[in-house]
Each structure stands twice: as C-alpha cells, then as structure tokens.
Design an enzyme around this catalytic site. Structure first.
Site, PDB file in Angstrom:
ATOM      1  CD  GLU A 113      -2.396  -1.176   2.819  1.00 25.53           C
ATOM      2  OE1 GLU A 113      -2.334  -0.195   3.579  1.00 25.53           O
ATOM      3  OE2 GLU A 113      -2.901  -2.261   3.140  1.00 25.53           O
ATOM      4  CE  LYS A 115       5.148   5.242   6.922  1.00 23.96           C
ATOM      5  NZ  LYS A 115       5.067   6.649   7.284  1.00 23.96           N
ATOM      6  CG  ASP A 117       3.921  12.691   4.852  1.00 27.75           C
ATOM      7  OD1 ASP A 117       3.877  12.368   6.061  1.00 27.75           O
ATOM      8  OD2 ASP A 117       4.784  13.457   4.388  1.00 27.75           O
ATOM      9  CE1 TYR A 224      -3.273   2.802   8.787  1.00 27.88           C
ATOM     10  CE2 TYR A 224      -3.149   4.623   7.229  1.00 27.88           C
ATOM     11  CZ  TYR A 224      -2.949   4.107   8.502  1.00 27.88           C
ATOM     12  OH  TYR A 224      -2.429   4.907   9.475  1.00 27.88           O
ATOM     13  CE  LYS A 311       9.475   7.708   6.224  1.00 22.37           C
ATOM     14  NZ  LYS A 311       9.548   7.999   7.562  1.00 22.37           N
ATOM     15  CB  CYS A 405      14.571  46.140   9.744  1.00 28.44           C
ATOM     16  SG  CYS A 405      13.800  45.997   8.127  1.00 28.44           S
ATOM     17  CB  CYS A 408      13.797  50.489   7.635  1.00 27.92           C
ATOM     18  SG  CYS A 408      13.093  49.543   8.983  1.00 27.92           S
ATOM     19  CB  CYS A 423      10.748  45.179  10.512  1.00 26.76           C
ATOM     20  SG  CYS A 423      10.932  46.968  10.356  1.00 26.76           S
ATOM     21  CB  CYS A 429       9.976  49.150   6.917  1.00 25.80           C
ATOM     22  SG  CYS A 429      10.939  47.724   6.452  1.00 25.80           S
TER      23      CYS A 429
HETATM   24  S1  IVH Z   1      -0.445   0.390   8.647  1.00 25.35           S
HETATM   25  C1  IVH Z   1       0.777  -1.054  13.156  1.00 25.35           C
HETATM   26  N1  IVH Z   1      -0.759   1.509   6.316  1.00 25.35           N
HETATM   27  O1  IVH Z   1       2.459   5.277   8.844  1.00 25.35           O
HETATM   28  C2  IVH Z   1       0.784   0.122  12.280  1.00 25.35           C
HETATM   29  N2  IVH Z   1       0.157   2.831   8.056  1.00 25.35           N
HETATM   30  O2  IVH Z   1       4.665   4.398  11.304  1.00 25.35           O
HETATM   31  C3  IVH Z   1      -0.117  -0.099  11.125  1.00 25.35           C
HETATM   32  N3  IVH Z   1       0.607   5.160   7.407  1.00 25.35           N
HETATM   33  O3  IVH Z   1       1.316   5.683  12.084  1.00 25.35           O
HETATM   34  C4  IVH Z   1      -0.053   1.009  10.202  1.00 25.35           C
HETATM   35  N4  IVH Z   1      -0.094   4.985   5.347  1.00 25.35           N
HETATM   36  O4  IVH Z   1      -0.002   6.811  10.305  1.00 25.35           O
HETATM   37  C5  IVH Z   1      -0.331   1.682   7.590  1.00 25.35           C
HETATM   38  N5  IVH Z   1      -1.143   2.357   4.184  1.00 25.35           N
HETATM   39  C6  IVH Z   1      -0.731   2.533   5.443  1.00 25.35           C
HETATM   40  C7  IVH Z   1      -0.238   3.761   5.917  1.00 25.35           C
HETATM   41  C8  IVH Z   1       0.207   3.873   7.236  1.00 25.35           C
HETATM   42  C9  IVH Z   1       0.416   5.779   6.255  1.00 25.35           C
HETATM   43  C10 IVH Z   1       1.194   5.774   8.619  1.00 25.35           C
HETATM   44  C11 IVH Z   1       0.426   5.547   9.869  1.00 25.35           C
HETATM   45  C12 IVH Z   1       1.403   4.996  10.877  1.00 25.35           C
HETATM   46  C13 IVH Z   1       2.717   5.246  10.219  1.00 25.35           C
HETATM   47  C14 IVH Z   1       3.645   4.077  10.475  1.00 25.35           C
END
Ligand code: IVH
Length: 667
Positions: A113, A115, A117, A224, A311, A405, A408, A423, A429
């Site tokens: 999946e 991840k 942000d 998720y 990551k 500043c 000025c 400032c 200014c």
């Molecule tokens: S599964 C047991 N799936 O990533 C943890 N996490 O450090 C299960 N995150 O705190 C998490 N996308 O906020 C999972 N597809 C995804 C995710 C996801 C983002 C974040 C989540 C978690 C951090 C993992």
C-alpha cells in the site's frame, strides 16, 4: 410568508442561531433556554423546507460541525496504535522477507500500500454509526477529535451493508495539494505564517478547536486497517475491499504480491508515479495478508512484525551555502533565505532554499560556506535539512542572526508566540510600504490593474507614494516625467485608480491590510458592521460577536484602528471618495412603517443594531439618530442610552423592546 420575507427571516435566523451557538459552545454562557433554541432551529427548518432554494450549505440545519470549545478529551485505545519499522533499501526488504519466511514458511502473501503522509486516526463504528475518532496520541491514548473528523466529507457518518456490530477502522487524514495551496494562499493574504507542508497543515487542522473551521480546510482520508472481533474475512486485503463496499474511502492502489521481487517492483513503480498523485506519500507499507499469519508473527514492543514501511528517498543534493538574505514581508515578518551554489535537484536548478527562522538555523548550526544538504520533499521550495560538517574548515563561525531590519535598520521584535522576528516600522520600511500598496491594488482588493509591482516601486522611489492614500493624490503630470511611463499608461493608471473608488466597501476593508483580515473575514465583518465608522467604534466584545472572529482577529482590528497613522489614511481614503459603507439592501417588504421615524439604541439579543435598522427600512420606516417629537418609536435594547430614554419619556415617544418590535412587524 412570501419568498422575500422568508429570505430575510432565514438569513436573520441563521445569524441568531449562530450567535447562540457561540454563546453556548464557545462562551459556555447560553443566553436562551434549550427549548427556545430548538424553536429557532425548527423555524429555520420549516422555512428551508418550504423554500429549498433558501437552504445554504452553511445553514445550522446542515452538518457543518459545531463550535464546541473542547479541550480534547483523552481516550484510551482499545488496541494500541503502533508504529512501523522503517526500511530504506532493497537489502533491508530482503532481510524482512527472510524473517517472515523463518516463521511462516514459504506459503504467504504480501499486500503493498502507499504510505500516506498525514496524521493517523482510529474510527469506531457501532451499529454502523461513527461513534468516535481518536488520534494516535502516544499510541496508548489519543485525543477525541470526533467533532472535527465528522466534517471530513469522505468519512461516512453511517455505513451500509453487512458490517460487524462493532469495529475500529484506522487510516490517515491528509491535506491534498490543492487544499494546501489554497489554505496557504489565504493565510498569506491574511498576514499569517504559511504551513511548511501538507502534513503540518493537517496536524494543525485536526487540533483546531472549531470544527466549522476544519470543515473548510478540505481534508481527505484513506483507511487502511480494519480491527475487531467479527471481521468478514481472514485476510487484510479482502477486509479492506469489504470496507470499501460499506462506504469507506479505501485507496485504489493496493496490490497483492507473491514475492519480495514483486514488492520491489511496486515500490519502484510508485517512487516515480507518486509524483503525479494529488496528495503526499512518503513510502510504501508492506503487510502480510493473512490474519492468522499476522498473529503468528506478532509484535515487538513498538511495531508489528508482520508489516514494515519502505521510505522513499526525498530527493537530496549537497551544495555550498553562499550567503543568507533576509526578506521583509508586507506585515514586517522576517524570512531568512539561503543563497546556494546552483545545484540540480529533482529536475530543476536550485539556487535558493528557505530557512524559516532563527531557531531552524540554530538547531542545524548552519554556517556560511558550509556544505549543506538540500531536499525537495512535500514542500514547493526546497529546504536545508542538514550540514555536512566534514567539509568545515577551522575558521567557520556560528551564524549570527540579524537584530535589525535589513531594509530600514529598525530593531527587530519577536513575540513569544511567534517563531519569526518582525520589523515594527510599519510605515517607514520600504518592503512593508510597497507590500501594503501591492496588496491594496491586488485583484481581490481594489483591483487597480493599471498598476503593477514595478510601477509601485518606481513611484515609491520617486517619493510619490508612501501609503495607499497617496495613490488618490497622484496626477498624470507627476507620472509623465518617470522613465517607462508613457502618456497612455499614465492615463490608464489614473483611470484605474479613479475606477477603484466604486469598489464595494468590503473590498476596501480587505484592501487596507489589517492583519488576519482576509477576504472572507472582511465580508463577515461587513455583514454585521455596515460602515467603517461602526467598525472603528466596535469594541472587542462586539467584534467577537461576528461569525469567525476570534480574539486574535478582534485585537488586530482594534490595534489597526488604534493607530493614528491608520486613522489618517482611512480619513484620506474617505475624502478621496472610496466606499466606506456597505450598500443598503433596499428590498422592500412592506409599507408598514411608512412615515414613522425610529431610534435604535442599545444592544439586542436577536439582532445587531444594523439588522434592526435594515428591517425598519425594509418596512418603509426611517432611522434617525436622536429622539425628537417626530419620533414614533425608541427601540431600547440592553444598555441603551439613558438620555434617550428620558427624552422619549418626556416627549411621550413610545419606548419598546425587541419583542414588542417583533410583534409590530408580525402584526
Ligand atoms: S499500517 C501497526 N498503512 O504510517 C501500524 N500505516 O509508522 C499499522 N501510514 O502511524 C499502520 N499509510 O499513520 C499503515 N497504508 C498505510 C499507511 C500507514 C500511512 C502511517 C500511519 C502509521 C505510520 C507508520
């Protein structure tokens, strides 16, 4: 009730209800009983039912969140919210694959999946209804942010289908790029700091105390993971697909993989493809699909052994820091900017990077001539994330932040609550002066399109404009001698300045550049306080009555008009002929008050003074300021003027309160 009457009544009702919401939730000081409150809401519902065109999305009868001033309640998680182990390389992934095989043997399946942000959230549903939304917090317990989460459009309040009676579903709340850009643009216009990236903006938004603000920020969500006793399937993938059928937002980009090689292909594909997604992702999460195998693998103290995060590498480059410039914004905020030896990064040449503030420079111990690591992450402008100190020579010195500043020379100030220096020399200014004028002429403000940034700087350099009021004293003959200004363009400039005198009052209020008063706030203020004089005279309490105005904005308004210089500017703008009051709404409703003079004094529970005056005019009456023998009614609210009351008494003018006034209109 005809349409016009319904329109006016529903608009007034909305304002009244909103005001009572504020008294109830924010001030914790209700003015009317619950019963009376319910009657108001019912009345509005009835009107909206009869005239559906009058229903607005922000009507209190709709779901928009409430204004509960909740310091969040902490909730213990039923299942702890763990984090994930991180990996950064193929070999880390192969190690993970080996560890899994040792426990489960070869017969297993991965699910990959993206991840997302953002900020993780845990939602509890009981009998198909969203009960609770809790942040991760420390993993054991988090904040109850249900009211805020309920405003996120793709999180279902109610689900459909064959779902377990009770379960939790977890996922990520994030801010899509479009919402992020819009929010930062609004914040700039209001003189507020921008959020550095969508993730910070999400975190800031989830913790807002006012859920109706959250509703406007355009957050989004993907879920998720499904948790509970009676889940439909014995594997993660099918459970998510099932949850999708119940109405949950589940990403399209989930994929089952049979081998770690397929996992790596998925990662490589998305490392490139993610750049086209409308939201930020920072990696891939790899999970074992089968629930029994997940249980077999179990957990370490911090994270599950059956899942891992890969990551993505943020694109980085290393280059030399040549110097640091300091920019001064229209509000006087100082932003340090790094000048770099040009370097290639993510397809563009980078020469400058943002440094945010003094603290960041100190924390990273950034020094001139350092080799610095620049990164293009979620941010649009690249940032410096570290220093390669191995390149340092013996004579490098700690960087000394400026105290005055750069434009000025005024001594900088820094308030405790702010990360940035300011400032304070607002009116002397250069970038603050030209910045304020630029804001004033901008499209959403006075829309003076004959002028541009360069011309403003030119005019300022030639001492022709030092503030926005000076624009209205400009003469064509003064422009002609300037380089680059030909006869035709001088004419255009003068004409577009002249045209701007017709701009509506709310634009003028936005244009004068009161900190935190953006376009929307200006509009809200003008709905209540119909002229510059009323705004200038309003005290904190009155300003706080206005929808969306909190203490910070109220104080900023008071501070602005408290300045003699600003008062002078406003006066000159007024003399120049700018609109200093809102146009009267002249929709006639009846002739009930024809020939009657009214005096309105004091404050009222259900109307502002201006609303009352508007209603009087809509019924053919006339508003006068002093009580005389020709006054028909003195409408006396709370704290109404004693002399007015005495005079009315003496002249036998009828004194009525707002309830009696309501009876008059309804008669
Ligand atoms: S599964 C047991 N799936 O990533 C943890 N996490 O450090 C299960 N995150 O705190 C998490 N996308 O906020 C999972 N597809 C995804 C995710 C996801 C983002 C974040 C989540 C978690 C951090 C993992």
């Amino acid at each position: 009730m005809n349409f016009t009457e319904a329109k006016i009544r529903s608009e007034n009702l909305r304002k009244i209800i909103e005001r009572h919401n504020h008294s109830y939730y924010v001030d914790a000081n209700p003015v009317i009983s619950d019963f009376e409150y319910d009657l108001l809401v019912k009345e509005l519902e009835t009107i909206e039912k009869k005239f559906p065109e009058l229903q607005t999305a922000d009507s209190p009868t709709q779901r928009t969140g409430n204004d509960i001033n909740n310091e969040f309640v902490q909730i213990k998680h039923k299942y702890p919210m763990l984090s994930l182990g991180n990996t950064y390389s193929e070999s880390d992934l192969n190690d993970f694959d080996q560890r899994i095989k040792k426990v489960t043997g070869d017969d297993f399946e991965y699910v990959c999946e993206l991840k997302f942000d953002g900020i993780s959230i845990s939602l509890t549903y009981i009998n198909g209804i969203l009960q609770q939304a809790v942040t991760r917090g420390d993993g054991e317990k988090g904040d109850d942010v249900t009211a805020n989460i309920r405003t996120i459009r793709n999180i279902p309040l109610k689900i459909y289908g064959d779902y377990p009676a009770e379960f939790e579903i977890r996922g990520e709340i994030f801010m899509p790029h479009l919402s992020f850009a819009r929010l930062n643009k609004e914040r700039t216009e209001e003189g507020e700091m921008q959020f550095a990236n969508p993730r910070n903006a999400t975190a800031g938004t989830i913790k807002l105390q006012n859920s109706s603000q959250v509703a406007k920020r355009g957050l989004d969500c993907f879920l998720y993971s499904l948790l509970g006793e009676n889940l439909p399937h014995a594997n993660h993938y099918d459970n998510l697909q099932e949850a999708k059928k119940w109405g949950f937002p589940i990403s399209q980009n989930i994929q089952k993989c049979q081998t770690i090689k397929q996992v790596i292909d998925y990662i490589n594909y998305w490392d490139e493809a993610r750049k086209k997604l409308p939201y930020d992702t920072d990696g891939v999460v790899i999970k074992i699909n089968n629930t029994a195998q997940q249980e077999e693998l179990g957990f370490t103290a911090k994270s599950p052994r059956w899942a891992i995060a890969y990551k993505f590498k943020a694109e980085q480059a290393i280059t030399k820091l040549l110097s640091i410039d300091f920019q001064v914004g229209r509000t006087g905020a100082i932003t340090p900017v790094a000048n770099l030896q040009p370097v290639q990064l993510a397809g563009t040449t980078v020469k400058r990077a943002s440094l945010h503030n003094q603290e960041q420079i100190n924390i990273l111990d950034i020094r001139i001539d350092d080799m610095v690591i620049v990164e293009k992450g979620g941010e649009i402008i690249p940032k410096i994330v570290g220093v390669d100190k191995s390149h340092r020579t013996g004579n490098s010195k700690e960087f000394e932040y400026i105290t005055h500043c750069p434009e000025c020379g005024t001594k900088l100030e820094r308030e405790e609550s702010e990360a940035k220096h300011f400032c304070p020399n607002e009116n002397g200014c250069r970038p603050q002066i030209t910045g304020k004028i630029e804001h004033f002429i901008s499209r959403k403000a006075m829309a003076i399109d004959g002028l541009g940034i360069e011309t403003i700087e030119l005019l300022h350099k030639n001492n022709l404009i030092n503030n926005v009021a000076d624009l209205y004293d400009l003469k064509k003959e003064q422009l002609l001698p300037l380089e680059r200004i030909a006869d035709k363009s001088a004419e255009n400039i003068i004409k577009s300045i002249e045209d701007s005198k017709n701009a509506e009052f709310q634009r003028v209020l936005f244009a004068i550049g009161i900190r935190f008063v953006g376009e929307t706030t200006a509009k809200k203020i003008v709905e209540k306080l119909r002229s510059i004089d009323e705004i200038m005279m309003a005290n904190q309490e009155e300003l706080l009555q206005i929808d969306e105005i909190g203490e910070r904005i109220a104080q900023s308004i008071i501070k602005y008009f408290g300045s003699q210089k600003n008062q002078e500017i406003v006066q000159r703008l007024r003399n120049a002929g700018l609109q200093m009051e809102a146009k009267k709404t002249t929709d006639k409703i009846s002739d009930k008050f024809k020939g009657l003079n009214f005096v309105v004094s004091g404050t009222f529970a259900s109307y502002s003074r201006d609303e009352l005056k508007q209603i009087i005019e809509q019924h053919g009456g006339k508003n006068v300021s002093a009580v005389s023998a020709s006054t028909a009614y003195l409408i006396a609210g709370e704290k109404s003027g004693q002399t007015k009351i005495e005079k009315a008494d003496k002249l036998k003018v009828k004194i009525i309160d707002e309830n009696q006034f309501n009876e008059l209109i309804n008669k």
